[in-house]
Design a protein around this motif. Structure first.
Motif, PDB file in Angstrom:
ATOM      1  N   LEU A  55      -9.666   1.145  -8.970  1.00 14.93           N
ATOM      2  CA  LEU A  55     -10.656   0.076  -9.154  1.00 14.93           C
ATOM      3  C   LEU A  55     -10.134  -1.250  -8.611  1.00 14.93           C
ATOM      4  N   MET A  56      -8.882  -1.588  -8.935  1.00 18.07           N
ATOM      5  CA  MET A  56      -8.304  -2.835  -8.446  1.00 18.07           C
ATOM      6  C   MET A  56      -8.233  -2.840  -6.926  1.00 18.07           C
ATOM      7  N   TYR A  57      -7.779  -1.735  -6.364  1.00  9.70           N
ATOM      8  CA  TYR A  57      -7.611  -1.657  -4.907  1.00  9.70           C
ATOM      9  C   TYR A  57      -8.937  -1.863  -4.183  1.00  9.70           C
ATOM     10  N   PHE A  58      -9.965  -1.152  -4.603  1.00 16.69           N
ATOM     11  CA  PHE A  58     -11.241  -1.225  -3.890  1.00 16.69           C
ATOM     12  C   PHE A  58     -11.985  -2.531  -4.176  1.00 16.69           C
ATOM     13  N   ILE A  59     -11.979  -2.981  -5.418  1.00 21.45           N
ATOM     14  CA  ILE A  59     -12.681  -4.237  -5.739  1.00 21.45           C
ATOM     15  C   ILE A  59     -12.013  -5.408  -5.030  1.00 21.45           C
ATOM     16  N   ILE A  60     -10.686  -5.506  -5.151  1.00 20.37           N
ATOM     17  CA  ILE A  60      -9.969  -6.603  -4.509  1.00 20.37           C
ATOM     18  C   ILE A  60     -10.090  -6.512  -2.991  1.00 20.37           C
ATOM     19  N   GLY A  61      -9.897  -5.306  -2.448  1.00 18.90           N
ATOM     20  CA  GLY A  61      -9.951  -5.132  -1.000  1.00 18.90           C
ATOM     21  C   GLY A  61     -11.295  -5.501  -0.408  1.00 18.90           C
ATOM     22  N   PHE A  62     -12.377  -4.996  -1.008  1.00 20.58           N
ATOM     23  CA  PHE A  62     -13.706  -5.274  -0.461  1.00 20.58           C
ATOM     24  C   PHE A  62     -14.082  -6.754  -0.623  1.00 20.58           C
ATOM     25  N   GLU A 174      -1.773  -8.046  14.149  1.00 18.50           N
ATOM     26  CA  GLU A 174      -2.749  -8.766  13.329  1.00 18.50           C
ATOM     27  C   GLU A 174      -4.085  -8.042  13.281  1.00 18.50           C
ATOM     28  N   ASN A 175      -4.489  -7.431  14.407  1.00 15.16           N
ATOM     29  CA  ASN A 175      -5.803  -6.782  14.416  1.00 15.16           C
ATOM     30  C   ASN A 175      -5.777  -5.373  13.834  1.00 15.16           C
ATOM     31  N   THR A 176      -4.638  -4.970  13.240  1.00 14.79           N
ATOM     32  CA  THR A 176      -4.594  -3.705  12.500  1.00 14.79           C
ATOM     33  C   THR A 176      -4.254  -3.916  11.036  1.00 14.79           C
ATOM     34  N   LEU A 177      -3.807  -5.125  10.675  1.00 14.83           N
ATOM     35  CA  LEU A 177      -3.472  -5.417   9.281  1.00 14.83           C
ATOM     36  C   LEU A 177      -4.704  -5.923   8.541  1.00 14.83           C
ATOM     37  N   SER A 178      -4.843  -5.502   7.286  1.00 16.41           N
ATOM     38  CA  SER A 178      -5.947  -5.962   6.449  1.00 16.41           C
ATOM     39  C   SER A 178      -5.496  -5.885   4.989  1.00 16.41           C
ATOM     40  N   PRO A 179      -6.248  -6.455   4.062  1.00 19.06           N
ATOM     41  CA  PRO A 179      -5.896  -6.320   2.646  1.00 19.06           C
ATOM     42  C   PRO A 179      -5.762  -4.872   2.185  1.00 19.06           C
ATOM     43  N   PHE A 180      -6.416  -3.951   2.871  1.00 21.26           N
ATOM     44  CA  PHE A 180      -6.315  -2.539   2.497  1.00 21.26           C
ATOM     45  C   PHE A 180      -4.977  -1.917   2.896  1.00 21.26           C
ATOM     46  N   ALA A 181      -4.223  -2.602   3.765  1.00 20.40           N
ATOM     47  CA  ALA A 181      -2.939  -2.055   4.226  1.00 20.40           C
ATOM     48  C   ALA A 181      -1.854  -2.161   3.164  1.00 20.40           C
ATOM     49  N   GLY A 182      -2.059  -3.011   2.156  1.00 19.44           N
ATOM     50  CA  GLY A 182      -1.009  -3.262   1.176  1.00 19.44           C
ATOM     51  C   GLY A 182      -0.484  -2.031   0.476  1.00 19.44           C
ATOM     52  N   LEU A 183      -1.361  -1.127   0.098  1.00 17.60           N
ATOM     53  CA  LEU A 183      -0.954   0.093  -0.608  1.00 17.60           C
ATOM     54  C   LEU A 183      -0.987   1.322   0.296  1.00 17.60           C
ATOM     55  N   ALA A 184      -1.158   1.103   1.596  1.00 14.80           N
ATOM     56  CA  ALA A 184      -1.205   2.227   2.540  1.00 14.80           C
ATOM     57  C   ALA A 184       0.213   2.611   2.936  1.00 14.80           C
ATOM     58  N   SER A 185       0.856   3.400   2.090  1.00 19.19           N
ATOM     59  CA  SER A 185       2.244   3.792   2.289  1.00 19.19           C
ATOM     60  C   SER A 185       2.444   5.232   1.830  1.00 19.19           C
ATOM     61  N   HIS A 186       3.568   5.799   2.205  1.00 17.44           N
ATOM     62  CA  HIS A 186       3.984   7.084   1.642  1.00 17.44           C
ATOM     63  C   HIS A 186       4.188   6.896   0.143  1.00 17.44           C
ATOM     64  N   PRO A 187       3.793   7.841  -0.695  1.00 10.71           N
ATOM     65  CA  PRO A 187       3.937   7.661  -2.151  1.00 10.71           C
ATOM     66  C   PRO A 187       5.363   7.332  -2.595  1.00 10.71           C
ATOM     67  N   ALA A 223      -2.420  -7.098  -1.305  1.00 10.44           N
ATOM     68  CA  ALA A 223      -3.618  -7.435  -0.524  1.00 10.44           C
ATOM     69  C   ALA A 223      -3.447  -8.802   0.125  1.00 10.44           C
ATOM     70  N   ASN A 224      -2.897  -9.737  -0.623  1.00  9.18           N
ATOM     71  CA  ASN A 224      -2.715 -11.103  -0.137  1.00  9.18           C
ATOM     72  C   ASN A 224      -1.785 -11.167   1.070  1.00  9.18           C
ATOM     73  N   ILE A 225      -0.649 -10.482   1.003  1.00  4.29           N
ATOM     74  CA  ILE A 225       0.345 -10.641   2.070  1.00  4.29           C
ATOM     75  C   ILE A 225       0.025  -9.815   3.315  1.00  4.29           C
ATOM     76  N   HIS A 226      -1.063  -9.063   3.284  1.00  2.00           N
ATOM     77  CA  HIS A 226      -1.463  -8.298   4.465  1.00  2.00           C
ATOM     78  C   HIS A 226      -2.761  -8.817   5.094  1.00  2.00           C
ATOM     79  N   ASP A 227      -3.201 -10.020   4.678  1.00  2.00           N
ATOM     80  CA  ASP A 227      -4.452 -10.532   5.252  1.00  2.00           C
ATOM     81  C   ASP A 227      -4.229 -11.425   6.475  1.00  2.00           C
ATOM     82  N   CYS A 228      -2.936 -11.631   6.849  1.00  2.00           N
ATOM     83  CA  CYS A 228      -2.564 -12.391   8.058  1.00  2.00           C
ATOM     84  C   CYS A 228      -2.908 -13.880   7.979  1.00  2.00           C
ATOM     85  N   ILE A 229      -3.218 -14.394   6.804  1.00  2.00           N
ATOM     86  CA  ILE A 229      -3.547 -15.820   6.658  1.00  2.00           C
ATOM     87  C   ILE A 229      -2.306 -16.553   6.138  1.00  2.00           C
ATOM     88  N   HIS A 230      -1.804 -17.482   6.926  1.00  2.00           N
ATOM     89  CA  HIS A 230      -0.594 -18.211   6.550  1.00  2.00           C
ATOM     90  C   HIS A 230      -0.965 -19.337   5.587  1.00  2.00           C
TER      91      HIS A 230
END
Length: 277
Positions: A55-62, A174-187, A223-230
């Protein structure tokens, strides 16, 4: 130094009742019927953690993507830096597959707290506000140091990078990073990076609710650190720094702040990149 005074099983039941309340609060709302109440407490806790993270991932990401890519379109992210829908779908897929495994860690961790194996305390009044703030500072310093070195070794130890961390670094522009990338990792990668949060309460007293909140606030922070906004908020290791990490692989391993990178010579500032450009 003041330390919490635990009172055996009676004190331990406070943690058990608290996590039971968390389970009841979420599962009774999102799941139909009462079947889940027949599950063991440990399984209920994993189910609650798993659903909560989804829920946190999808609500925050969207919401994050709606604001920075649509509502405030081009105010924060240039048009050519907006990630494609295909890139975000891949990130969502990787994160969705990993999240049930990520949440095994906090579930086992809660069990260890309920069993009295850690130095967690329940009430701030157990130690007083002054010591609560001291312990919180120790906790955050430990997490910052631990995550820096864990992250750095995931890059420097080649098998760890190849088999674990490289999945997260598929998103390296930058054009592949998004807030959804934050948890996109190997478990296992995600679990290793979260370990300092779990180890800290074994070393020094930690307030239970604060610890749980900080652990799950990682969903917002990543989510914050993967949005590319300094954000340009010193000494925060914001997205400007972390975007450099995704493009050079050799800088900015820190998590919350730039201090560890400054101390060990791995800091590269966004302002320096802009000067070079």
């Amino acid at each position: 130094m003041a330390t919490p005074h635990h009172h055996g099983g009676q004190y331990g039941r406070l943690f058990l009742e608290e996590t039971g309340w968390y389970n009841e609060m979420l599962l009774s709302v999102v799941l139909p019927g009462h079947w889940w109440r027949m599950l063991p407490h440990l399984v209920q806790s994993w189910l609650r953690n798993c659903i909560g993270v989804y829920l946190m991932y999808f609500i925050i990401g969207f919401l994050w993507c709606f604001v920075i890519y649509h509502w405030k379109q081009h105010d924060y992210v240039p048009k050519d830096s907006i990630p494609t829908m295909e890139a975000m779908k891949k990130q969502i897929h990787v994160a969705s597959v990993s999240m049930p495994f990520y949440t095994v860690l906090p579930t086992i961790y809660e069990y260890m707290i309920e069993s009295g194996w850690t130095q967690c305390f329940f009430h701030i009044s157990d130690v007083g506000w002054a010591m609560y703030l001291v312990y919180l500072a120790l906790y955050l310093i430990f997490v910052e140091c631990g995550m820096y070195w864990m992250h750095r070794e995931l890059h420097h130890i080649k098998p760890l990078y190849k088999h674990l961390h490289a999945i997260h670094h598929l998103y390296n522009k930058e054009n592949t990073l998004s807030p959804f990338a934050g948890l996109a990792s190997h478990p296992v990668d995600g679990i290793l990076l979260a370990m300092p949060h779990v180890v800290a309460p074994f070393l020094f007293p930690t307030h239970f609710r604060t610890n749980i909140a900080l652990l799950f606030m990682e969903a917002i922070w990543t989510a914050n650190i993967h949005d590319c906004i300094h954000g340009k908020v010193w000494p925060v290791m914001g997205a400007g720094y972390h975007t450099i990490h995704h493009t050079t692989y050799r800088h900015n391993y820190g998590h919350y702040t730039i201090w560890m990178d400054s101390l060990f010579g791995t800091l590269q500032k966004p302002e320096d990149i802009f000067k070079e450009d």
